[in-house]
Design an enzyme around this catalytic site. Structure first.
Site, mmCIF file in Angstrom:
data_model
loop_
_atom_site.group_PDB
_atom_site.id
_atom_site.type_symbol
_atom_site.label_atom_id
_atom_site.label_comp_id
_atom_site.label_asym_id
_atom_site.label_seq_id
_atom_site.Cartn_x
_atom_site.Cartn_y
_atom_site.Cartn_z
ATOM 1 N N SER A 1 0.941 -1.145 0.146
ATOM 2 C CA SER A 1 0.014 0.096 0.047
ATOM 3 C C SER A 1 0.897 1.248 0.098
ATOM 4 O O SER A 1 2.027 1.030 0.452
ATOM 5 C CB SER A 1 -1.012 0.022 1.277
ATOM 6 O OG SER A 1 -0.116 -0.222 2.530
ATOM 7 N N GLU B 1 1.247 5.263 0.761
ATOM 8 C CA GLU B 1 0.899 6.670 1.438
ATOM 9 C C GLU B 1 1.316 7.984 0.611
ATOM 10 O O GLU B 1 2.632 8.182 0.217
ATOM 11 C CB GLU B 1 1.429 6.738 2.869
ATOM 12 C CG GLU B 1 0.843 7.828 3.487
ATOM 13 C CD GLU B 1 1.004 7.842 5.167
ATOM 14 O OE1 GLU B 1 0.829 6.691 5.277
ATOM 15 O OE2 GLU B 1 1.479 8.870 5.675
ATOM 16 N N TYR C 1 -3.466 13.447 6.314
ATOM 17 C CA TYR C 1 -4.543 14.685 6.898
ATOM 18 C C TYR C 1 -3.423 15.513 7.848
ATOM 19 O O TYR C 1 -3.071 15.432 8.530
ATOM 20 C CB TYR C 1 -5.615 14.190 7.801
ATOM 21 C CG TYR C 1 -6.841 14.770 7.972
ATOM 22 C CD1 TYR C 1 -7.834 15.125 7.109
ATOM 23 C CD2 TYR C 1 -7.031 15.381 9.363
ATOM 24 C CE1 TYR C 1 -9.107 15.732 7.480
ATOM 25 C CE2 TYR C 1 -8.197 16.073 9.652
ATOM 26 C CZ TYR C 1 -9.106 16.247 8.638
ATOM 27 O OH TYR C 1 -10.272 16.751 9.105
ATOM 28 N N ALA D 1 -1.441 18.383 10.054
ATOM 29 C CA ALA D 1 -1.891 18.357 11.253
ATOM 30 C C ALA D 1 -2.792 19.596 11.750
ATOM 31 O O ALA D 1 -2.983 20.640 11.119
ATOM 32 C CB ALA D 1 -0.411 18.903 12.180
ATOM 33 N N HIS E 1 -6.850 9.396 5.427
ATOM 34 C CA HIS E 1 -6.523 9.525 6.770
ATOM 35 C C HIS E 1 -7.519 10.726 7.510
ATOM 36 O O HIS E 1 -7.788 11.805 6.733
ATOM 37 C CB HIS E 1 -5.087 10.174 6.953
ATOM 38 C CG HIS E 1 -4.155 9.280 6.528
ATOM 39 N ND1 HIS E 1 -2.900 9.248 7.223
ATOM 40 C CD2 HIS E 1 -4.163 8.305 5.452
ATOM 41 C CE1 HIS E 1 -2.165 8.119 6.491
ATOM 42 N NE2 HIS E 1 -2.844 7.796 5.475
ATOM 43 N N ASP F 1 -1.518 14.789 15.674
ATOM 44 C CA ASP F 1 -0.582 15.534 16.477
ATOM 45 C C ASP F 1 -1.081 17.058 16.800
ATOM 46 O O ASP F 1 -1.897 17.614 15.940
ATOM 47 C CB ASP F 1 0.850 15.744 15.981
ATOM 48 C CG ASP F 1 1.582 14.268 15.946
ATOM 49 O OD1 ASP F 1 1.429 13.779 17.064
ATOM 50 O OD2 ASP F 1 2.030 13.942 14.950
ATOM 51 N N GLN G 1 4.172 3.024 12.565
ATOM 52 C CA GLN G 1 5.129 4.457 12.397
ATOM 53 C C GLN G 1 6.478 3.780 11.630
ATOM 54 O O GLN G 1 6.659 2.494 11.878
ATOM 55 C CB GLN G 1 5.443 4.563 13.810
ATOM 56 C CG GLN G 1 6.504 5.825 13.954
ATOM 57 C CD GLN G 1 6.041 7.066 13.089
ATOM 58 O OE1 GLN G 1 6.037 7.142 12.053
ATOM 59 N NE2 GLN G 1 5.674 8.214 13.988
ATOM 60 N N PHE H 1 13.546 14.317 12.902
ATOM 61 C CA PHE H 1 12.383 13.923 12.969
ATOM 62 C C PHE H 1 12.031 12.453 13.580
ATOM 63 O O PHE H 1 11.218 12.439 14.678
ATOM 64 C CB PHE H 1 11.462 13.820 11.316
ATOM 65 C CG PHE H 1 9.976 13.577 11.501
ATOM 66 C CD1 PHE H 1 9.346 14.776 11.909
ATOM 67 C CD2 PHE H 1 9.487 12.260 11.178
ATOM 68 C CE1 PHE H 1 7.892 14.451 11.725
ATOM 69 C CE2 PHE H 1 8.061 12.032 11.232
ATOM 70 C CZ PHE H 1 7.240 13.191 11.655
ATOM 71 N N HIS I 1 3.593 -1.100 3.854
ATOM 72 C CA HIS I 1 3.083 0.256 3.406
ATOM 73 C C HIS I 1 4.205 1.353 3.271
ATOM 74 O O HIS I 1 5.082 1.495 4.235
ATOM 75 C CB HIS I 1 2.136 0.469 4.788
ATOM 76 C CG HIS I 1 1.419 2.125 4.415
ATOM 77 N ND1 HIS I 1 0.281 2.149 4.060
ATOM 78 C CD2 HIS I 1 1.739 3.228 5.308
ATOM 79 C CE1 HIS I 1 -0.099 3.596 4.010
ATOM 80 N NE2 HIS I 1 0.830 4.044 4.733
ATOM 81 N N ARG J 1 6.977 10.316 -4.386
ATOM 82 C CA ARG J 1 7.990 10.472 -5.190
ATOM 83 C C ARG J 1 7.910 8.755 -5.784
ATOM 84 O O ARG J 1 8.219 7.791 -5.285
ATOM 85 C CB ARG J 1 9.495 10.370 -4.534
ATOM 86 C CG ARG J 1 9.759 11.764 -4.191
ATOM 87 C CD ARG J 1 10.726 11.581 -3.102
ATOM 88 N NE ARG J 1 11.113 12.874 -2.629
ATOM 89 C CZ ARG J 1 12.359 13.513 -3.099
ATOM 90 N NH1 ARG J 1 13.362 12.908 -3.706
ATOM 91 N NH2 ARG J 1 12.692 14.725 -2.492
#
Ligand code: FAD
Length: 290
Positions: free
Chosen positions: A9, A11, A43, A45, A71, A103, A173, A213, A263, A269
Site C-alpha cells: 500500500s 501513502e 490529513y 496536522a 486519513h 499531533d 510508524q 524527525f 506500507h 516520489r
C-alpha cells in the site's frame, strides 16, 4: 524476473501548489501498475488539509482503479464535524479510513489537548466511525512505542483498544530496525491482537531531516545508517542509491521474518518507491516502465 508475493500500500500527502499536484499525479499514475491494495492520503496536522485531502481522495476514487483510503484525525474538530467529514467520504464512495488521533497543531512534542466536544483519542474515533458506516478502518501502531505513552505495555493496550473498538488493521510508524518490528509483532500477538500489523517503510531522502524527525517521534536510527549516508549530502544519485539499498535491506529482513504486507511512505516520489520495490523483487525496475 521472478516477483515475490508481498502486498503493497502507498501513502501520499495532499499537494499544496499546482506543481506539487502535478508531481502527486505523476506518482500515482506511475505507481498504479504495482497494484497496491490501497493508496492513502494524509490529513495535515490540526485538520489543515481537510479539503485538499478530501479532493485528492475523491479524485483517486473517480479517476483511477485504485482503492483510496482517507486519513482522518481527532484534532481541532467536534465529533459532529468529524462525523460529517466521514459521511462525505462515504457518499464519495470512499470505504477505507485511516483513523488517527493526530499531533497537536503546534507540532510533535507539544502537549496534546482533546478538542472540547471532539473525539479524544484514536480509539474513540474508531468507535465513532464504526457507528457511522461500514468503513474498513486502519489505525497507527508504534513498534518503538509512541513518545507520549506511559510505557510500552500501555501503548500496546491502546493498540488493542483501537482494534477492539473496530479497527481492521494497524499500520506502523516508520522504523529502521527490523528486529524491533518483529519483537513488537510478537508482543502484540501475545497480547491477543490478531489484526494484521503492516510495517510502514520510509525511504530516506534527506538524512539530517530524518534523524531530527526520528528523534521527535521515537524512532531509533542505527549507526549503520549514519555510516551509509555520511558524506552524501551533495550527491543526489548516491543518496538515491543509498535510500533504495537501505529500504530494500530492511524490507528483505521483514519479509524473511514472515511479513507479507508493506506500507510505503512514498513522499509523493514514484521513482524512489518503484526502485525500492524493484530491489526487493516485487516490481520491475523503474526504467522498465518508461
Ligand atoms: P492514539 O492511539 O490516540 O494514541 C496517542 C497517545 O495517547 C499514545 O501515547 C497512547 O498510548 C495514548 N493514549 C491513548 N488513549 C489514551 C487515553 N485514553 N488516556 C491516556 N493516553 C491515551 N498524523 C496526522 O496528523 N495526519 C495523518 O494523516 C497521519 N497519518 C499517520 C499514519 C500512520 C500510519 C501513522 C503511524 C501515524 C500518522 N500520523 C498522522 C501521526 C499520528 O497522528 C501521531 O503519531 C499521533 O501522535 C498518535 O496518533 P494515534 O492515532 O496513534 O493516537
Amino acid at each position: 524476473m521472478s516477483q515475490r508475493r508481498v502486498a503493497l500500500s502507498f501513502e501520499f500527502f495532499p499537494p499544496k501548489t499546482p506543481d506539487m499536484e502535478q508531481r502527486l499525479w505523476q506518482a500515482i499514475t506511475a505507481l498504479e501498475p504495482l497494484k497496491p491494495r490501497f493508496v492513502s492520503v494524509t490529513y495535515g496536522a490540526g485538520g489543515t488539509t481537510r479539503d485538499r485531502t478530501h479532493s485528492t481522495v475523491a479524485r483517486i476514487r473517480a479517476n483511477t482503479k485504485l482503492e483510496p483510503a482517507a486519513h482522518l484525525t481527532c484534532v481541532g474538530a467536534t465529533r459532529e464535524e468529524i462525523d460529517e467529514v466521514a459521511r462525505r467520504y462515504w457518499l464519495a464512495g470512499v470505504r477505507h479510513v485511516v483513523a488517527l488521533r493526530g499531533d497537536p497543531p503546534e507540532g510533535i512534542g507539544q502537549r496534546y489537548t482533546p478538542h472540547p466536544g471532539g473525539y479524544a483519542y484514536a480509539a474513540d474515533l474508531v468507535a465513532g466511525l464504526r457507528r457511522a458506516a461500514d468503513f474498513q478502518i486502519s489505525v497507527a501502531a508504534f513498534p518503538e512505542t509512541h513518545p507520549e505513552a506511559s510505557s510500552a505495555d500501555a501503548d500496546l493496550d491502546n493498540l488493542k483498544r483501537k482494534i477492539d473498538a473496530g479497527a481492521d488493521t494497524a499500520i506502523t510508524q516508520y522504523f529502521f530496525d527490523a528486529a524491533a518490528f518483529l519483537r513488537f509483532r510478537d508482543r502484540a500477538r501475545a497480547r491477543g491482537i490478531k489484526a494484521p500489523i503492516v510495517p510502514g517503510l520510509l525511504p530516506i531522502t534527506n538524512f539530517k531531516q530524518t534523524v531530527s524527525f526520528s528523534r521527535r517521534c521515537g524512532t531509533s536510527v542505527p549507526d549503520a545508517l549514519h555510516k551509509r549516508f555520511v558524506g552524501l549530502d551533495d550527491d543526489p544519485q548516491a543518496r538515491h542509491a543509498a535510500a533504495v539499498e537501505a529500504a530494500a535491506a530492511l524490507a528483505n529482513e521483514l519479509i524473511a521474518g514472515g511479513v507479507d504486507m508493506l506500507h510505503v511512505y512514498t513522499l509523493n516520489r514514484a521513482e524512489l518507491t518503484r526502485d525500492i520495490c524493484a530491489a526487493i523483487g516485487i516490481a520491475p525496475p523503474a526504467s522498465a516502465a518508461a
